[in-house]
Design an enzyme around this catalytic site. Structure first.
Site, short mmCIF file in Angstrom:
data_model
loop_
_atom_site.label_atom_id
_atom_site.label_comp_id
_atom_site.label_asym_id
_atom_site.label_seq_id
_atom_site.Cartn_x
_atom_site.Cartn_y
_atom_site.Cartn_z
N GLY A 11 28.59 24.69 43.92
CA GLY A 11 29.20 25.01 42.65
C GLY A 11 30.08 24.26 42.18
CB ALA A 12 30.14 22.10 39.39
N GLY A 13 31.79 24.95 39.04
CA GLY A 13 32.72 25.85 38.05
C GLY A 13 34.08 25.64 38.43
N GLY A 14 34.81 26.32 37.84
CA GLY A 14 36.40 26.26 37.92
C GLY A 14 36.90 26.27 39.45
CG PHE A 115 43.78 39.57 28.10
CD1 PHE A 115 44.01 38.50 27.04
CD2 PHE A 115 42.63 39.88 28.58
CE1 PHE A 115 42.61 37.97 26.72
CE2 PHE A 115 41.38 39.01 28.17
CZ PHE A 115 41.46 38.26 26.92
CD GLN A 235 35.74 43.83 34.55
OE1 GLN A 235 35.75 42.73 34.03
NE2 GLN A 235 36.88 44.53 34.87
CG HIS A 237 34.22 42.85 28.69
ND1 HIS A 237 34.41 43.18 27.39
CD2 HIS A 237 35.22 41.60 28.95
CE1 HIS A 237 35.54 42.52 26.95
NE2 HIS A 237 36.04 41.64 27.68
CG LEU A 247 32.99 38.94 26.58
CD1 LEU A 247 32.53 40.19 27.40
CD2 LEU A 247 33.87 37.81 27.59
CB THR A 249 37.55 37.23 24.16
OG1 THR A 249 38.55 37.45 25.05
CG2 THR A 249 38.01 36.76 22.81
CD GLU A 250 40.81 42.90 28.20
OE1 GLU A 250 39.69 43.09 28.84
OE2 GLU A 250 42.03 42.91 28.67
NE ARG A 281 38.19 42.66 30.75
CZ ARG A 281 38.06 41.51 31.06
NH1 ARG A 281 37.25 41.19 32.29
NH2 ARG A 281 38.36 40.38 30.21
CG HIS A 351 32.56 40.60 31.98
ND1 HIS A 351 32.13 39.53 31.21
CD2 HIS A 351 33.81 40.49 32.11
CE1 HIS A 351 33.12 38.69 31.06
NE2 HIS A 351 34.21 38.89 31.71
NE ARG A 391 37.33 39.26 36.34
CZ ARG A 391 37.45 38.85 35.17
NH1 ARG A 391 38.89 38.51 34.81
NH2 ARG A 391 36.47 38.83 34.21
#
Ligand SMILES: Cc1cc2nc3c(=O)[nH]c(=O)nc-3n(C[C@H](O)[C@H](O)[C@H](O)COP(=O)(O)OP(=O)(O)OC[C@H]3O[C@@H](n4cnc5c(N)ncnc54)[C@H](O)[C@@H]3O)c2cc1C
Length: 575
Positions: A11-14, A115, A235, A237, A247, A249-250, A281, A351, A391
């Protein structure tokens, strides 16, 4: 072909990139990713990353930790939430120092916006805690981390799909992968393997998640006999574009956007008098569904498309263009609506997976009773658990860089003392024969099974749940898993065979859908995102515990694990 590394990160996400950055300080590190790293879903994160910097108004990490625990309806492990909130501040400055171009206050500090569920003084009122780079925060995080990994000489295997986890008892041995370009199977033998494969919103019909969010890491663990934690908590959203789920965004509500029903009423005044549109949410999604069910929403083409309005037109064009430019673009492109002039039609969209691979605070995969040597997980595929039953917005990006980093650091130490594990000579036999069977079969195709699974999960295991619906979902998904046995491809090509990938992903989603529906059916209370009509109250006496769901011979088994409540005693949740 077999490769050997000290550490392999899937995995190469954050989460994966941050872990790679840390692990590569001592370990020969490879990152395997089915996508090009910059295509990871982290790049879609819009709203921001929460940290109590106190740049715009007074704030502190203790309030952030408390909000996280309360937002998660007290199913959060409080030791982990305290680490999350305290380390968030360092993490944001660290990203800034590595070059992330945050939006700024007039004095040049990192700007912060409101938020949902983030408050000052333990719930007294909303606080500006979300640090952001316009509405492209995740994109900027990926860019920043990827360039640092390249600098550290991390090896990248792009468009390699992990298909099987190889264990030697409770110790990891490596991972089997499928190379998209050639159709070849590659084995990666490694002292440490980490999953950072992201979420699995694709099990639902209407979702904000990218096509690739199919829960491969958790499904591979499940098949290797490792149970998954808190899978019943998924969740929704509140604000996806109606019918599409893309999405909004909130951050729109953080900037002052307001939800309205068909009479133009600001209905959140009735559901959350203090935080209004910025309640957590789960509460806002339920409020929208209640408005729709009671006839105060707008009618869509299909029942699942009914919607309410998100109005940002009073904010003025300058705010819309400066603070939410990408959102404005989405609305113009997909809806022919300009949010600076007209309200946006929105509905809840699947979400975020609160549940996933169980880990300890170092990212080690652990059920509490068993810890798996050399096996790690972080990010959305993992469950630490800092999000509990629901979350808070901006807390996933924090989770990635706090717990992704911690896992990377632990790996860097672990590999120093570990030997290379032994790997059976035929480790790839399972993966090879599975793919060969798909290519031989000419029966069922993946498209219709995908569609049916997504519809069942959306309609029966959605925002509001009950015994009858969830039992139906368990039966239907079990039947789809049976049909999957005869699945085949039209195109048996070796090179770039997307159909094979899609079937592998469907298999993963079917397993996770079954576990989600069964775990939800089993939990006889309402908590956070798990809202049951037939058990409407939270029941701490019987259910203040994490679930651990395993899958064997098509049957889900459920065990439990205690929740860490060391600092705050669970209280009723009002906002
Ligand atoms: C539209 C959207 C907006 C969001 N906005 C916010 C926000 O503003 N703030 C916030 O905190 N959170 C936000 N979230 C949530 C947050 O972005 C995600 O939870 C988070 O980015 C997940 O990061 P990750 O590193 O765990 O996984 P991802 O970024 O999803 O990356 C997964 C990686 O795993 C790889 N992978 C997956 N399966 C395999 C396999 N079988 N083999 C090899 N590689 C594999 C993929 O190639 C990819 O590189 C948002 C989510 C969405 C969908």
């Amino acid at each position: 072909m077999t490769h050997e590394y000290d550490a392999v990160i899937v995995g190469a996400g954050g989460a994966g990139l941050y872990a790679a950055l840390e692990a590569s300080k001592t370990a020969r590190t490879a990152v395997i990713s089915k996508l090009y790293p910059m295509r990871s879903h982290t790049g879609a994160a819009q709203g921001g990353i929460g940290a109590a910097l106190g740049n715009v108004e007074p704030d502190n990490p203790e309030w952030h930790a408390f909000d996280t625990v309360k937002g998660g309806d007290y199913l959060v492990d409080q030791d982990a939430a305290i680490i999350l909130a305290e380390d968030a501040v360092r993490a944001v400055y660290d990203l800034e120092n590595r070059g992330l171009p945050f939006s700024r206050t007039p004095e040049g500090k990192i700007d912060q916006r409101r938020f949902g569920g983030h408050t000052h003084d333990f719930g007294e009122g909303p606080v500006r805690r979300s640090c952001y780079a316009a509405d492209r925060t995740g994109h900027m995080i990926l860019q920043t981390l990827y360039q640092q990994c390249v600098k550290n000489e991390v090896s990248f295997f792009d468009e390699f799909q992990a298909v099987e986890l190889i264990m030697d008892g409770t110790r990891v041995a490596g991972i089997v992968t499928f190379e998209l370009k050639t159709g070849e199977i590659h084995i990666f033998r490694a002292k440490a393997v980490m999953f950072a494969t992201g979420g699995f919103g694709r099990m639902f019909k209407i979702t904000s998640n990218a096509i690739a969010n199919t829960g491969d890491g958790p499904a591979l663990c499940l098949r290797a006999g490792i149970p998954l934690e808190d899978m019943e908590f998924f969740q929704f959203h509140p604000t996806g574009i109606k019918g599409m789920g893309i999405l909004i965004t909130e951050g729109v509500r953080g900037e002052g956007g307001i939800l309205k029903n068909k009479t133009g009423e600001r209905f959140m005044e009735r559901y959350a008098p203090t935080l209004l549109d910025l309640a957590p949410r789960d509460m806002v999604s339920r409020a929208i569904m209640t408005e729709i069910q009671e006839g105060r929403g707008m009618r869509g083409d299909r029942k699942i498309d009914d919607w309410v309005m998100l109005d940002a037109s009073h904010l003025g064009r300058d705010v819309v263009e400066a603070k939410i430019p990408d959102i404005a673009d989405f609305c113009r492109t997909y809806l022919a609506i300009d949010p600076a002039d007209s309200p946006m039609p929105v509905q809840p969209t699947a979400h975020y997976a609160m549940g996933g691979i169980p880990t300890d605070i170092h990212g080690r995969v652990s059920t509490g009773k068993v810890t798996y040597d050399g096996l790690y997980a972080a990010g959305e595929c993992a469950c630490v658990s800092v999000h509990g039953a629901n979350r808070l917005g901006t807390n996933s990006l924090v989770d990635l860089i706090v717990f992704g980093r911690r896992a990377g650091q632990h790996i860097a130490e672990y590999v120093k003392g570990a030997s290379m594990p032994s790997m059976p000579a035929d480790a790839d036999a399972g993966g090879r024969s599975k793919i060969a069977a798909f290519k031989k079969n000419k029966g069922t195709h993946s498209g219709s099974l995908f569609e049916e699974m997504q519809t069942v999960m959306m309609e029966k295991v959605g925002v509001y749940r009950n015994e009858g619906d969830m039992s139906t979902a368990v039966e239907s998904v079990s039947a789809l898993r049976e049909q999957f046995q005869g699945i085949g491809v039209d195109d048996a090509a070796e090179n770039y065979n997307q159909e094979v990938l899609q079937i592998l992903e469907l298999e993963n989603l079917l397993d996770l859908s079954l576990v989600t529906a069964a775990a939800a059916l089993n939990r006889k209370e309402s908590r956070g995102a798990h809202a049951r009509d037939d058990y409407p109250d939270r029941d701490d006496a019987n259910w203040l515990k994490h679930s651990l769901a395993g899958l064997a011979d098509g049957k889900v088994t459920i065990d439990f694990k205690p929740v860490n409540t060391e600092k705050w005693t669970p209280k009723p949740r009002t906002y």
